[in-house]
Design an enzyme around this catalytic site. Structure first.
Site, PDB file in Angstrom:
ATOM      1  N   ASP A  94      -8.773  22.357  15.503  1.00 15.78           N
ATOM      2  CA  ASP A  94      -7.635  23.255  15.571  1.00 15.78           C
ATOM      3  C   ASP A  94      -8.170  24.666  15.790  1.00 15.78           C
ATOM      4  OD1 ASP A  94      -5.379  24.774  15.169  1.00 15.78           O
ATOM      5  OD2 ASP A  94      -4.684  23.640  13.441  1.00 15.78           O
ATOM      6  N   ASP A 268      -2.092  14.321  13.921  1.00 21.01           N
ATOM      7  CA  ASP A 268      -2.923  14.597  12.751  1.00 21.01           C
ATOM      8  C   ASP A 268      -2.008  15.045  11.630  1.00 21.01           C
ATOM      9  OD1 ASP A 268      -3.465  17.733  11.857  1.00 21.01           O
ATOM     10  OD2 ASP A 268      -2.599  17.522  13.860  1.00 21.01           O
ATOM     11  N   CYS A 306      -2.660  -5.442   2.904  1.00 21.77           N
ATOM     12  CA  CYS A 306      -3.599  -4.389   3.290  1.00 21.77           C
ATOM     13  C   CYS A 306      -5.031  -4.838   3.027  1.00 21.77           C
ATOM     14  CB  CYS A 306      -3.292  -3.110   2.516  1.00 21.77           C
ATOM     15  SG  CYS A 306      -4.398  -1.736   2.913  1.00 21.77           S
ATOM     16  N   CYS A 311      -6.700  -2.318  -2.179  1.00 23.95           N
ATOM     17  CA  CYS A 311      -5.790  -3.469  -2.223  1.00 23.95           C
ATOM     18  C   CYS A 311      -6.536  -4.794  -2.350  1.00 23.95           C
ATOM     19  CB  CYS A 311      -4.915  -3.468  -0.975  1.00 23.95           C
ATOM     20  SG  CYS A 311      -3.784  -2.060  -0.890  1.00 23.95           S
ATOM     21  N   HIS A 337      -6.760   3.887   1.001  1.00 25.67           N
ATOM     22  CA  HIS A 337      -5.601   3.050   1.307  1.00 25.67           C
ATOM     23  C   HIS A 337      -4.662   3.745   2.291  1.00 25.67           C
ATOM     24  CE1 HIS A 337      -1.970   0.668   1.023  1.00 25.67           C
ATOM     25  NE2 HIS A 337      -1.334   1.820   0.819  1.00 25.67           N
TER      26      HIS A 337
END
Length: 377
Positions: A94, A268, A306, A311, A337
């Site tokens: 950026d 993003d 997942c 998970c 996660h």
């Protein structure tokens, strides 16, 4: 064609959605793509190896933060951002415009650029289109962003027009100062708030300058999802079809699905990482707060479909315990996660576009989100 020429190819479309590949000097980016945010040369709570395991092809770094600490020239002397942070794949930086504009009293803007005081120690800096290009070159950014003014929201038409036109003049200066290298790209940024005429004027101005890709800035700043989607429906059809389109700073899972359906290729957002550090998990069934007492005795996984370590290997009860005990591992596992879930959404949409079934994918996605989390034990 040389493998590391910066290039965008579209392999499938489904409505306005596109499945493509951005080829760069540091490898390919599969689109639609989500870029985890590594503002200060790190994705908070994660190793680069772990980020790659989630399926990320590209990370985002930030000019403003890296110019202040450790310094762009220092990163350059140390071999560039890829080597510095041990991420050899593509990096987008950026330009720093958004962060500088958010400093309010600490900055002053004029036609040349922005002068501001560091939020760290009060030291005075000047950031111009030319200096932003120089910094991003020191960082060895695969994709450099043009320096722009992020228009505040709400803004009246005159304010938005003045801001956008300054950004277009800065975009031309950014293009002139950019050091073109094989496999590297420069993206222009469309501004204009939620005004249709200003967005189209901005698209035309950037197209006349010519960029390797085009971003849509100034959204997800308080206008709401409906206004954001309406703006995209006007903007993306006017953008060049053979260049990648990047929606900056977006967003929630349903934002990603809706924006891909409106022709966006890249995203993003700090949301998955920031939320992970604050016990918020994004799942197929919506957002789950792992601090809630309902999880204290729940031996089930957070999301049984997942494949992330949180998970696969741990229960809701354990994750709940980690946050109640303020253990760092809780933030790491939930960040992992969330990043995995965002990449799973991207994978799912890429496959659906290839199969021509994105509408069906979206229906299933929104239905699962509306159902809410699994019932407590």
């Amino acid at each position: 064609m040389t493998a590391n020429i910066f290039n965008f190819t579209i392999s499938a479309t489904d409505g306005a959605a596109r499945r493509g590949t951005v080829s760069t000097a540091h490898g390919d980016i599969r689109t639609p793509a989500f870029m985890p945010v590594g503002t200060a040369a790190t994705v908070k709570g994660m190793t680069p190896e772990a980020v790659r395991e989630t399926g990320a092809d590209i990370l985002l770094g930030n000019t403003y933060h890296l110019m202040l600490r450790p310094g762009a020239e220092r990163v350059g002397r140390l071999g560039g951002l890829h080597k510095f942070m041990n991420w050899e794949r593509p990096i987008l930086t950026d330009s720093g415009g958004f962060q500088v504009m958010s400093l309010n009293e600490l900055r002053k803007i004029d036609e040349n650029g922005v002068t501001f005081k560091s939020h760290i120690d009060g030291q005075r800096f000047e950031l111009t289109p030319e200096r932003s290009m120089e910094i991003q070159n020191h960082l060895d950014a695969t994709i450099t962003m043009a320096f722009d003014e992020c228009t505040p929201y709400p803004a009246d038409h005159e304010t938005a027009a003045t801001s956008m036109r300054r950004s277009m003049r800065w975009a031309k200066r950014s293009s002139e100062a950019f050091e073109a290298r094989q496999g590297y790209g420069l993206f222009g940024i469309v501004q204009g708030s939620t005004y249709e005429d200003l967005r189209l004027e901005s698209v035309n101005a950037l197209t006349d300058i010519g960029f390797d890709g085009y971003a849509i800035g100034g959204l997800a700043v308080g206008e709401g999802q409906e206004a954001m989607f309406s703006t995209l429906e006007v903007t993306t059809p006017a953008m060049l079809a053979d260049k990648p389109r990047y929606l900056m700073g977006v967003g929630k899972p349903d934002d990603l699905v809706g924006a891909v359906m409106r022709g966006v290729d890249m995203f993003d957002c700090v949301l998955p990482t920031r939320s992970g550090r604050n016990a918020q998990a994004f799942t197929r069934f919506g957002t789950v707060n792992m601090r809630n007492a309902r999880h204290a005795d729940d031996d089930r996984p957070l999301d049984e479909l997942c494949e992330c370590p949180a998970c696969r290997n741990y229960s809701r009860a354990y994750l709940h315990h980690l946050f109640k005990a303020k253990e760092i591992l809780g933030a790491t596992l939930l960040t992992w996660h969330n990043l995995q879930y965002y990449q799973d959404i991207m994978r799912g949409m890429r496959a659906a576009i290839e199969e021509g079934s994105l509408a069906s994918y979206a229906l299933d996605f929104f239905a699962a989100q509306e159902n809410g989390d699994i019932p407590p034990l």
